[in-house]
Design a protein around this motif. Structure first.
Motif, PDB file in Angstrom:
ATOM      1  N   GLN A 159       0.847  -1.196   0.000  1.00 55.48           N
ATOM      2  CA  GLN A 159       0.000   0.000   0.000  1.00 55.48           C
ATOM      3  C   GLN A 159       0.880   1.243   0.000  1.00 55.48           C
ATOM      4  O   GLN A 159       2.070   1.158   0.284  1.00 55.48           O
ATOM      5  CB  GLN A 159      -0.900  -0.002   1.225  1.00 55.48           C
ATOM      6  N   PRO A 160       0.300   2.407  -0.322  1.00 57.71           N
ATOM      7  CA  PRO A 160       1.068   3.643  -0.196  1.00 57.71           C
ATOM      8  C   PRO A 160       1.535   3.797   1.253  1.00 57.71           C
ATOM      9  O   PRO A 160       0.880   3.318   2.186  1.00 57.71           O
ATOM     10  CB  PRO A 160       0.060   4.734  -0.561  1.00 57.71           C
ATOM     11  N   PHE A 161       2.671   4.472   1.430  1.00 62.00           N
ATOM     12  CA  PHE A 161       3.190   4.651   2.782  1.00 62.00           C
ATOM     13  C   PHE A 161       3.913   5.986   2.893  1.00 62.00           C
ATOM     14  O   PHE A 161       4.224   6.631   1.900  1.00 62.00           O
ATOM     15  CB  PHE A 161       4.104   3.488   3.182  1.00 62.00           C
ATOM     16  N   THR A 162       4.143   6.366   4.140  1.00 63.47           N
ATOM     17  CA  THR A 162       4.824   7.615   4.451  1.00 63.47           C
ATOM     18  C   THR A 162       5.941   7.335   5.437  1.00 63.47           C
ATOM     19  O   THR A 162       5.761   6.568   6.377  1.00 63.47           O
ATOM     20  CB  THR A 162       3.830   8.631   5.072  1.00 63.47           C
ATOM     21  N   LEU A 163       7.085   7.948   5.212  1.00 67.05           N
ATOM     22  CA  LEU A 163       8.162   7.948   6.197  1.00 67.05           C
ATOM     23  C   LEU A 163       8.171   9.320   6.850  1.00 67.05           C
ATOM     24  O   LEU A 163       8.083  10.345   6.158  1.00 67.05           O
ATOM     25  CB  LEU A 163       9.516   7.671   5.540  1.00 67.05           C
ATOM     26  N   VAL A 164       8.251   9.335   8.172  1.00 71.03           N
ATOM     27  CA  VAL A 164       8.277  10.580   8.938  1.00 71.03           C
ATOM     28  C   VAL A 164       9.532  10.567   9.792  1.00 71.03           C
ATOM     29  O   VAL A 164       9.884   9.542  10.371  1.00 71.03           O
ATOM     30  CB  VAL A 164       7.029  10.708   9.849  1.00 71.03           C
ATOM     31  N   TRP A 165      10.206  11.702   9.849  1.00 71.62           N
ATOM     32  CA  TRP A 165      11.393  11.833  10.700  1.00 71.62           C
ATOM     33  C   TRP A 165      11.578  13.292  11.089  1.00 71.62           C
ATOM     34  O   TRP A 165      10.997  14.187  10.492  1.00 71.62           O
ATOM     35  CB  TRP A 165      12.645  11.295  10.004  1.00 71.62           C
ATOM     36  N   ARG A 166      12.357  13.500  12.112  1.00 69.85           N
ATOM     37  CA  ARG A 166      12.678  14.850  12.588  1.00 69.85           C
ATOM     38  C   ARG A 166      14.016  15.255  11.970  1.00 69.85           C
ATOM     39  O   ARG A 166      15.018  14.570  12.128  1.00 69.85           O
ATOM     40  CB  ARG A 166      12.746  14.876  14.117  1.00 69.85           C
ATOM     41  N   THR A 189      16.960  21.379  11.742  1.00 67.17           N
ATOM     42  CA  THR A 189      15.856  22.273  12.105  1.00 67.17           C
ATOM     43  C   THR A 189      14.962  21.698  13.201  1.00 67.17           C
ATOM     44  O   THR A 189      14.163  22.419  13.780  1.00 67.17           O
ATOM     45  CB  THR A 189      14.975  22.563  10.878  1.00 67.17           C
ATOM     46  N   HIS A 190      15.060  20.399  13.455  1.00 67.36           N
ATOM     47  CA  HIS A 190      14.241  19.678  14.439  1.00 67.36           C
ATOM     48  C   HIS A 190      12.752  19.706  14.103  1.00 67.36           C
ATOM     49  O   HIS A 190      11.918  19.432  14.955  1.00 67.36           O
ATOM     50  CB  HIS A 190      14.493  20.190  15.862  1.00 67.36           C
ATOM     51  N   SER A 191      12.422  20.015  12.846  1.00 66.13           N
ATOM     52  CA  SER A 191      11.018  19.976  12.426  1.00 66.13           C
ATOM     53  C   SER A 191      10.745  18.639  11.731  1.00 66.13           C
ATOM     54  O   SER A 191      11.656  17.984  11.226  1.00 66.13           O
ATOM     55  CB  SER A 191      10.705  21.142  11.485  1.00 66.13           C
ATOM     56  N   LEU A 192       9.478  18.233  11.739  1.00 67.49           N
ATOM     57  CA  LEU A 192       9.111  16.958  11.126  1.00 67.49           C
ATOM     58  C   LEU A 192       9.093  17.066   9.606  1.00 67.49           C
ATOM     59  O   LEU A 192       8.672  18.084   9.047  1.00 67.49           O
ATOM     60  CB  LEU A 192       7.749  16.492  11.619  1.00 67.49           C
ATOM     61  N   VAL A 193       9.512  16.004   8.967  1.00 67.39           N
ATOM     62  CA  VAL A 193       9.488  15.882   7.516  1.00 67.39           C
ATOM     63  C   VAL A 193       8.692  14.628   7.200  1.00 67.39           C
ATOM     64  O   VAL A 193       8.816  13.610   7.893  1.00 67.39           O
ATOM     65  CB  VAL A 193      10.923  15.749   6.944  1.00 67.39           C
ATOM     66  N   GLU A 233      12.922  10.254  15.671  1.00 67.93           N
ATOM     67  CA  GLU A 233      11.530   9.800  15.693  1.00 67.93           C
ATOM     68  C   GLU A 233      11.085   9.185  14.369  1.00 67.93           C
ATOM     69  O   GLU A 233       9.976   9.418  13.907  1.00 67.93           O
ATOM     70  CB  GLU A 233      10.604  10.956  16.089  1.00 67.93           C
ATOM     71  N   ASN A 234      11.916   8.369  13.758  1.00 68.93           N
ATOM     72  CA  ASN A 234      11.604   7.754  12.459  1.00 68.93           C
ATOM     73  C   ASN A 234      10.394   6.839  12.565  1.00 68.93           C
ATOM     74  O   ASN A 234      10.349   5.967  13.425  1.00 68.93           O
ATOM     75  CB  ASN A 234      12.794   6.930  11.961  1.00 68.93           C
ATOM     76  N   ARG A 235       9.441   7.034  11.658  1.00 68.19           N
ATOM     77  CA  ARG A 235       8.224   6.229  11.626  1.00 68.19           C
ATOM     78  C   ARG A 235       7.903   5.855  10.185  1.00 68.19           C
ATOM     79  O   ARG A 235       8.147   6.636   9.271  1.00 68.19           O
ATOM     80  CB  ARG A 235       7.016   6.999  12.182  1.00 68.19           C
ATOM     81  N   LEU A 236       7.321   4.678  10.009  1.00 71.51           N
ATOM     82  CA  LEU A 236       6.736   4.275   8.739  1.00 71.51           C
ATOM     83  C   LEU A 236       5.242   4.187   8.991  1.00 71.51           C
ATOM     84  O   LEU A 236       4.811   3.510   9.934  1.00 71.51           O
ATOM     85  CB  LEU A 236       7.282   2.921   8.293  1.00 71.51           C
ATOM     86  N   ILE A 237       4.463   4.881   8.180  1.00 72.72           N
ATOM     87  CA  ILE A 237       3.007   4.892   8.329  1.00 72.72           C
ATOM     88  C   ILE A 237       2.408   4.329   7.045  1.00 72.72           C
ATOM     89  O   ILE A 237       2.684   4.830   5.951  1.00 72.72           O
ATOM     90  CB  ILE A 237       2.480   6.314   8.581  1.00 72.72           C
ATOM     91  N   VAL A 254       1.301   2.204  12.205  1.00 68.47           N
ATOM     92  CA  VAL A 254       2.497   3.023  12.410  1.00 68.47           C
ATOM     93  C   VAL A 254       3.579   2.107  12.972  1.00 68.47           C
ATOM     94  O   VAL A 254       3.372   1.442  13.994  1.00 68.47           O
ATOM     95  CB  VAL A 254       2.236   4.182  13.398  1.00 68.47           C
ATOM     96  N   ILE A 255       4.719   2.061  12.289  1.00 67.04           N
ATOM     97  CA  ILE A 255       5.846   1.266  12.768  1.00 67.04           C
ATOM     98  C   ILE A 255       6.938   2.217  13.232  1.00 67.04           C
ATOM     99  O   ILE A 255       7.394   3.077  12.467  1.00 67.04           O
ATOM    100  CB  ILE A 255       6.389   0.333  11.663  1.00 67.04           C
ATOM    101  N   ASP A 256       7.313   2.078  14.486  1.00 64.22           N
ATOM    102  CA  ASP A 256       8.385   2.881  15.067  1.00 64.22           C
ATOM    103  C   ASP A 256       9.710   2.281  14.612  1.00 64.22           C
ATOM    104  O   ASP A 256      10.147   1.251  15.123  1.00 64.22           O
ATOM    105  CB  ASP A 256       8.273   2.866  16.595  1.00 64.22           C
TER     106      ASP A 256
END
Length: 149
Positions: free
Chosen positions: A42-49, A53-57, A117-121, A126-128
Motif C-alpha cells: 500500500q502507499p506509505f509515508t516515512l516521517v522523521w525529525r 531544524t528539528h522539524s518533522l518531515v 523519531e523515524n516512523r513508517l506509516i 504506524v511502525i516505530d
C-alpha cells in the motif's frame, strides 16, 4: 548530520521489466536479510525529525507496477539545512511546504535514530523504526524483487 542519521536513499538500477502485483511492504534488516515487519502492499509515508531544524518531515511513497518504490511528495514546515530540494514547484498546503514528485527511488535504505523519531506509516499502521536504531533498514516489496524464472 541529516544524511547519516535520518534517511539515506540508495539509487538502484532500473526496475525489472516484468509486471508484478506487489502483495507486501516489508522492513528488512539489510545486513542479514531478516524481515523485521511486514504489511500489505500500500502507499506509505516515512516521517522523521530533521537533525538541523528539528522539524518533522514527511515523505510519501507508492509502489509501482513492478514493485518499485516511487516518492510522490515531501512535506515540511519550512525549508532549511539538510533539505534536499531547491524549492522548484513548492506549494503551501495545511501550513506545510509540499513538493510533488515522481521519483523512482531504486532501493530505499535508511538508518533510524531515536532522536529523529523515524516512523513508517501505512494505512492505520504506524511502525516505530527507532526500535532498530543505527541498523541499516530497507523498505521494499519483496514479491517483486526478482523477475520470475
Amino acid at each position: 548530520m541529516f544524511a547519516l542519521a535520518i534517511l539515506i536513499l540508495v539509487m538502484g538500477g532500473p526496475a525489472a521489466a516484468h509486471d508484478c502485483t506487489p502483495r507486501a511492504l516489508d522492513v528488512i534488516h539489510v545486513q542479514d536479510g531478516t524481515t523485521l515487519a511486514s504489511l500489505p502492499a500500500q502507499p506509505f509515508t516515512l516521517v522523521w525529525r530533521n537533525s538541523v531544524t528539528h522539524s518533522l518531515v514527511q515523505a510519501d511513497y507508492i509502489l509501482g507496477p513492478q514493485g518499485q518504490i516511487i516518492q510522490i511528495a515531501e512535506r515540511f514546515a519550512a525549508h532549511g539545512p539538510g533539505m534536499a530540494h531547491d524549492g522548484a514547484g513548492w506549494r503551501i498546503e495545511g501550513g506545510q511546504m509540499v513538493i510533488d514528485l515522481h521519483r523512482d527511488v531504486g532501493r530505499l535504505i535508511l538508518r533510524s535514530a531515536p532522536a529523529h523519531e523515524n516512523r513508517l506509516i501505512a494505512g492505520d499502521t504506524v511502525i516505530d523504526l527507532t526500535q532498530w536504531p543505527a541498523t541499516p533498514l530497507e523498505i521494499r516489496s519483496p514479491d517483486c524483487k526478482d523477475p520470475p524464472p
